[in-house]
Write an enzyme that holds these catalytic residues in place. Structure first.
Site, mmCIF file in Angstrom:
data_model
loop_
_atom_site.group_PDB
_atom_site.id
_atom_site.type_symbol
_atom_site.label_atom_id
_atom_site.label_comp_id
_atom_site.label_asym_id
_atom_site.label_seq_id
_atom_site.Cartn_x
_atom_site.Cartn_y
_atom_site.Cartn_z
ATOM 1 N N SER A 1 0.854 -1.189 0.000
ATOM 2 C CA SER A 1 0.000 0.000 0.000
ATOM 3 C C SER A 1 0.888 1.237 0.000
ATOM 4 O O SER A 1 1.797 1.355 0.814
ATOM 5 C CB SER A 1 -0.960 -0.018 1.187
ATOM 6 O OG SER A 1 -0.288 -0.316 2.384
ATOM 7 N N GLY B 1 -0.078 4.588 0.063
ATOM 8 C CA GLY B 1 -0.773 5.819 0.444
ATOM 9 C C GLY B 1 -1.601 6.345 -0.712
ATOM 10 O O GLY B 1 -2.356 5.602 -1.340
ATOM 11 N N ALA B 2 -1.414 7.638 -0.998
ATOM 12 C CA ALA B 2 -2.218 8.288 -2.032
ATOM 13 C C ALA B 2 -1.926 7.730 -3.430
ATOM 14 O O ALA B 2 -2.716 7.914 -4.360
ATOM 15 C CB ALA B 2 -1.964 9.790 -2.016
ATOM 16 N N GLY C 1 -2.017 4.657 -4.190
ATOM 17 C CA GLY C 1 -2.740 3.405 -4.379
ATOM 18 C C GLY C 1 -1.944 2.201 -3.939
ATOM 19 O O GLY C 1 -1.235 2.253 -2.937
ATOM 20 N N GLY D 1 -5.153 0.572 5.668
ATOM 21 C CA GLY D 1 -4.396 -0.655 5.414
ATOM 22 C C GLY D 1 -5.185 -1.900 5.826
ATOM 23 O O GLY D 1 -5.140 -2.929 5.151
ATOM 24 N N ASP D 2 -5.911 -1.805 6.940
ATOM 25 C CA ASP D 2 -6.710 -2.943 7.411
ATOM 26 C C ASP D 2 -7.860 -3.207 6.433
ATOM 27 O O ASP D 2 -8.209 -4.364 6.172
ATOM 28 C CB ASP D 2 -7.262 -2.666 8.810
ATOM 29 C CG ASP D 2 -6.146 -2.378 9.811
ATOM 30 O OD1 ASP D 2 -5.034 -2.916 9.638
ATOM 31 O OD2 ASP D 2 -6.391 -1.610 10.753
#
Lengths: 318, 318
Positions: free
Chosen positions: A227, A229-230, A232, A258-259
């Site tokens: 992951s 962040g912004a 993707g 993230g979860d």
């Protein structure tokens, strides 16, 4: 049933204050308490998507009691809500379940987080957990997610043990942790790991996500879902490499994104979806979590809108 | 027995972190839990000085249960320790006792404090408390201290009611609160108030301590003991005006120094000491609290050394 493991479950407290001023005294305007720890968050997202889940790990002390009381409400969702039940299979410990305190500065929306270390788990408690875990794996688990940090006393190679047990039971296993527990867990060959960019760099020494994901794959992960962040997510598998993002940058609170991505990957795995569809689901759920007014929950209408708009690109042949 | 009232008792959590960074995530190195709220702190200092005390106020929920479990240890101090027992006479409420979280930045020693608002107290619970309070006043209390903020639901004039009850029962009453509850409480003519400089300025509109103390006296307090931080204390009574300080400025943690001052004033009152001796005790206890390695506790050897060195000066005739 999808199994999620949270060895260091938490009672998550959120404090809202008008302005955070270091070294000052603050009157907290509003307090919320909810069950926390990554695996418990994953289970709640799975439940909202209609997937039955069981949560295990450790719970103890007064905070553990509060945590389990709150969890009990998730065991019997309202009829007709479309929400599936979350079953509590936490293993009691003598120590006290940790608290986490998230202080939300209402003037900026930013959160300052304080995480207690967690209870000291004895070797006997760890053995009791292993027995319970094997039974849950054999009791109809279609996938298992191993999530978060280790409480004191649990061996640093714990996740390697749990990955091996899952592979022996032929249950697909996703590992979402960081540092040495991730490094050790990788060697046991989990089906998927879901690090963020920093965690990935931490175990591979490489800040460039694609190179780092490939390095993590060489160290044992069958697939790496990073992951970013912004930016993707990046998915590196033995069948191909894909990246995906929502069409526009989103403002909001990334807590729990993230979860939600883990829940997206697991639910897609449970349904036997192809990799790009699992990835789209993970990205849309993350985005809907960032946009949710409640930290750590996903906004269902945003998810419904986002899912068809996620752009998945196959970045190169495997 | 000396009675202390803590309407908004707390479970005090202390978190130690290497550096406090706003908007970052912190692993807490060490967690301590202790009974909190000003009146409970006062009682613990009284106990260490050998004065029996009883604590009342409200306790409820899981945090209230933890608080009372911790307090139970103070009910039976080790034989021969010189410590007197603290008796728990807290009144149960349906709401949950608040937590306070003090985050100690180990790089600077500074503390950032977060105080939950406290349980909502119903009118019926407040009435139940009043009955219990009257019984305690009539049950051998030689002095009573009314301490700290009011939880939601308790009338803002609560301290005025409690001061009047104490005066009716002929029990000397010390009021240690701030803002509107202090303003209202003053009108009921407490024997002593113990504001700090800021609290005194807040109710009188005067930043100059002596003028402000005289103004507070005109509004109803028989005596005003103002704690002025490193400048010691100022005491304005109908018998005279004194100021006192330790001979040198002290480095340390001021948490609880005001509560120790209250214990000094109350214990001196219980023993019938003259005002200057009560003041010296309050100042020495405050200083020994600032110097204690444990926040909110006083260091007994420091107290023994400080007490004879406190300089009390009669600043003018009444």
């Amino acid at each position: 049933m999808i199994l999620t493991v949270t060895l260091n479950a938490a009672l998550d407290l959120t404090y809202r204050v008008p302005h955070l001023v270091p070294h000052a005294s603050h009157r907290v305007r509003e307090v919320t308490e909810r069950p926390g720890g990554k695996g418990l968050n994953v289970a709640r997202v799975l439940a909202a998507l209609g997937f039955e889940s069981t949560v295990t790990g450790f719970a103890g002390g007064e905070t553990g009691r509060v945590l389990r009381t709150l969890l009990a409400a998730d065991a019997t969702p309202p009829a007709g809500s479309g929400t599936a039940p979350v079953t509590d299979a936490l293993v009691p410990v003598a120590g006290q379940t940790r608290r986490t305190v998230g202080v939300v500065d209402e003037s900026t929306g930013d959160t300052t987080q304080f995480n207690e270390p967690g209870p000291h788990v004895t070797p006997e408690e760890w053995e009791t957990f292993l027995v319970a875990y094997r039974e849950l794996l054999g009791g109809g688990a279609v996938a298992v997610a191993l999530c978060g940090s280790l409480p004191p006393g649990v061996p640093v190679g714990a996740y390697a043990t749990l990955v091996r047990e899952a592979r022996t039971a032929r249950v697909p296993v996703l590992l979402d942790t960081s540092g040495e527990p991730l490094r050790r867990g990788l060697a046991a060959r989990p089906d998927i790991i879901k690090p963020n960019a920093e965690e990935l760099a931490g175990i591979t020494g490489t800040a460039e996500p694609l190179r780092a994901a490939r390095a993590a794959q060489r160290r044992g992960a069958h697939a790496v879902a990073a992951s970013l962040g912004a930016d993707g997510m990046l998915l590196v598998t033995q069948d191909g490499t894909w990246s995906a993002a929502v069409p526009e940058r989103l403002a909001g609170n990334p807590t729990g994104a993230g979860d939600s991505a883990v829940a997206g990957l697991l639910s897609g795995l449970a349904e036997g979806l192809p990799w790009p569809d699992r990835l789209a689901r993970a990205v849309a759920l993350s985005a809907a979590t960032v946009r949710s007014p409640v930290a750590g929950e996903f906004d269902e209408p945003t998810y419904a809108t986002m899912l068809p708009s996620v752009r998945v690109r196959q970045s190169e042949t495997p």
